[in-house]
Structures are given as structure tokens and as C-alpha cells.
Motif scaffolding. Structure first.
Motif, mmCIF file in Angstrom:
data_model
loop_
_atom_site.group_PDB
_atom_site.id
_atom_site.type_symbol
_atom_site.label_atom_id
_atom_site.label_comp_id
_atom_site.label_asym_id
_atom_site.label_seq_id
_atom_site.Cartn_x
_atom_site.Cartn_y
_atom_site.Cartn_z
ATOM 1 N N ARG A 17 0.856 -1.317 0.048
ATOM 2 C CA ARG A 17 -0.017 0.050 0.009
ATOM 3 C C ARG A 17 0.785 1.254 0.186
ATOM 4 O O ARG A 17 0.349 2.282 -0.311
ATOM 5 C CB ARG A 17 -0.969 -0.028 1.114
ATOM 6 C CG ARG A 17 -2.027 -1.158 0.948
ATOM 7 C CD ARG A 17 -2.876 -0.843 2.298
ATOM 8 N NE ARG A 17 -3.920 -2.273 2.449
ATOM 9 C CZ ARG A 17 -5.062 -2.054 1.627
ATOM 10 N NH1 ARG A 17 -5.601 -1.288 0.790
ATOM 11 N NH2 ARG A 17 -5.645 -3.512 1.865
ATOM 12 N N GLY A 18 2.080 1.074 0.022
ATOM 13 C CA GLY A 18 3.040 2.272 -0.145
ATOM 14 C C GLY A 18 3.454 2.304 -1.144
ATOM 15 O O GLY A 18 4.209 3.553 -1.423
ATOM 16 N N SER A 19 3.154 1.663 -2.202
ATOM 17 C CA SER A 19 3.905 2.023 -3.775
ATOM 18 C C SER A 19 3.196 3.250 -4.116
ATOM 19 O O SER A 19 2.059 3.654 -3.766
ATOM 20 C CB SER A 19 3.414 0.719 -4.478
ATOM 21 O OG SER A 19 2.053 0.776 -4.939
ATOM 22 N N ARG B 23 2.558 15.508 -7.198
ATOM 23 C CA ARG B 23 4.004 15.107 -6.888
ATOM 24 C C ARG B 23 4.417 13.807 -6.981
ATOM 25 O O ARG B 23 5.642 13.420 -7.483
ATOM 26 C CB ARG B 23 4.155 15.871 -5.277
ATOM 27 C CG ARG B 23 4.193 17.419 -5.278
ATOM 28 C CD ARG B 23 4.564 17.974 -4.009
ATOM 29 N NE ARG B 23 3.618 17.399 -2.767
ATOM 30 C CZ ARG B 23 2.430 18.018 -2.450
ATOM 31 N NH1 ARG B 23 2.262 19.179 -3.090
ATOM 32 N NH2 ARG B 23 1.716 17.832 -1.342
ATOM 33 N N LEU B 24 3.407 13.096 -6.585
ATOM 34 C CA LEU B 24 3.716 11.369 -6.679
ATOM 35 C C LEU B 24 4.005 11.173 -8.253
ATOM 36 O O LEU B 24 4.827 10.591 -8.350
ATOM 37 C CB LEU B 24 2.625 10.720 -6.193
ATOM 38 C CG LEU B 24 2.673 10.478 -4.635
ATOM 39 C CD1 LEU B 24 1.364 9.818 -4.300
ATOM 40 C CD2 LEU B 24 3.804 9.584 -4.283
ATOM 41 N N LEU B 25 3.176 11.865 -9.130
ATOM 42 C CA LEU B 25 3.290 11.457 -10.394
ATOM 43 C C LEU B 25 4.762 12.025 -10.944
ATOM 44 O O LEU B 25 5.307 11.235 -11.746
ATOM 45 C CB LEU B 25 2.032 11.933 -11.380
ATOM 46 C CG LEU B 25 0.537 11.084 -11.106
ATOM 47 C CD1 LEU B 25 -0.341 11.768 -11.639
ATOM 48 C CD2 LEU B 25 1.020 9.811 -11.825
ATOM 49 N N ARG B 26 5.014 13.013 -10.515
ATOM 50 C CA ARG B 26 6.225 13.580 -11.024
ATOM 51 C C ARG B 26 7.412 12.651 -10.493
ATOM 52 O O ARG B 26 8.251 12.663 -11.150
ATOM 53 C CB ARG B 26 6.407 15.184 -10.235
ATOM 54 C CG ARG B 26 7.543 15.864 -11.296
ATOM 55 C CD ARG B 26 7.886 17.148 -10.605
ATOM 56 N NE ARG B 26 6.601 18.130 -11.159
ATOM 57 C CZ ARG B 26 5.669 18.688 -10.218
ATOM 58 N NH1 ARG B 26 5.945 18.896 -8.798
ATOM 59 N NH2 ARG B 26 4.587 19.400 -10.635
ATOM 60 N N TYR B 27 7.430 12.442 -9.379
ATOM 61 C CA TYR B 27 8.217 11.620 -8.835
ATOM 62 C C TYR B 27 8.435 10.260 -9.694
ATOM 63 O O TYR B 27 9.580 9.840 -10.127
ATOM 64 C CB TYR B 27 7.995 11.023 -7.413
ATOM 65 C CG TYR B 27 8.854 9.831 -6.674
ATOM 66 C CD1 TYR B 27 10.454 10.159 -6.387
ATOM 67 C CD2 TYR B 27 8.352 8.633 -6.702
ATOM 68 C CE1 TYR B 27 10.907 9.235 -5.669
ATOM 69 C CE2 TYR B 27 9.104 7.595 -6.034
ATOM 70 C CZ TYR B 27 10.410 7.892 -5.702
ATOM 71 O OH TYR B 27 11.183 6.963 -5.154
ATOM 72 N N LEU B 28 7.376 9.425 -10.112
ATOM 73 C CA LEU B 28 7.157 8.435 -10.755
ATOM 74 C C LEU B 28 7.745 8.605 -12.038
ATOM 75 O O LEU B 28 8.729 7.927 -12.589
ATOM 76 C CB LEU B 28 5.907 7.812 -10.834
ATOM 77 C CG LEU B 28 5.513 6.564 -11.389
ATOM 78 C CD1 LEU B 28 6.421 5.316 -10.689
ATOM 79 C CD2 LEU B 28 4.229 6.091 -11.577
#
Length: 87
Positions: free
Chosen positions: A16-18, A59-64
Motif C-alpha cells: 500500500r506504500g507503492s 507530486r507523486l506522478l512527477r516522482y514516478l
């Protein structure tokens, strides 16, 4: 792979942390709040929550996208969301 099955597979995933799981959960939350705001246009607290959640997902999408372009492309294709704007 159909969109619904992809989301259900990630939802049942143990990790669930992915990043993918978090983006999917934020997307579900955004759809729920958006439908609420269609009925209650002057609910400014919900609008602020929507903007904050949208920023977190961004932000999560940018990180990915920086870490793994292939996983990023698959995720936005499956969730049917737009690509991030590049600066």
C-alpha cells in the motif's frame, strides 16, 4: 487490460506504500470529491481539500515519471489522466 481490472488489482495489492497504489487512491478520492462539488458548488473547504489532494497526486506522478517513465506512462494510460506539464 481493462481500466477497472487494473485499479482493482492495485487496490488489492499488499504494498500500500507503492506510488501506484497511492496515485490510484488519490484518484478515487478526487472523483468522489468532484462529484460532491457538482452538487455543492459553494463548499469551499471541499474545494481546498480537492486542490491539496490534486497537488499530492501531482507530486507523486512527477516522482514516478523521474524514476520510471514506463510505469508512469502505463499508470496515466490506465487511469485516463493527462500527462504532467513540463517546465
Amino acid at each position: 487490460m481493462v481500466k477497472g481490472t487494473f485499479i482493482s488489482v492495485i487496490s488489492q495489492e499488499e504494498n500500500r506504500g507503492s506510488v501506484e497504489f497511492q496515485v490510484v487512491s488519490f484518484t478515487k478520492k478526487l472523483k468522489k470529491v468532484t462529484s460532491h462539488l457538482k452538487l455543492h458548488k459553494k463548499d469551499y473547504l471541499s474545494q481546498r481539500g480537492l486542490q491539496k489532494t490534486l497537488g499530492k497526486r501531482q507530486r507523486l506522478l512527477r516522482y514516478l515519471s523521474n524514476k520510471n517513465k514506463v510505469r508512469y506512462k502505463e499508470l496515466i494510460e490506465q487511469l485516463d489522466i493527462r500527462e504532467l506539464k513540463t517546465r
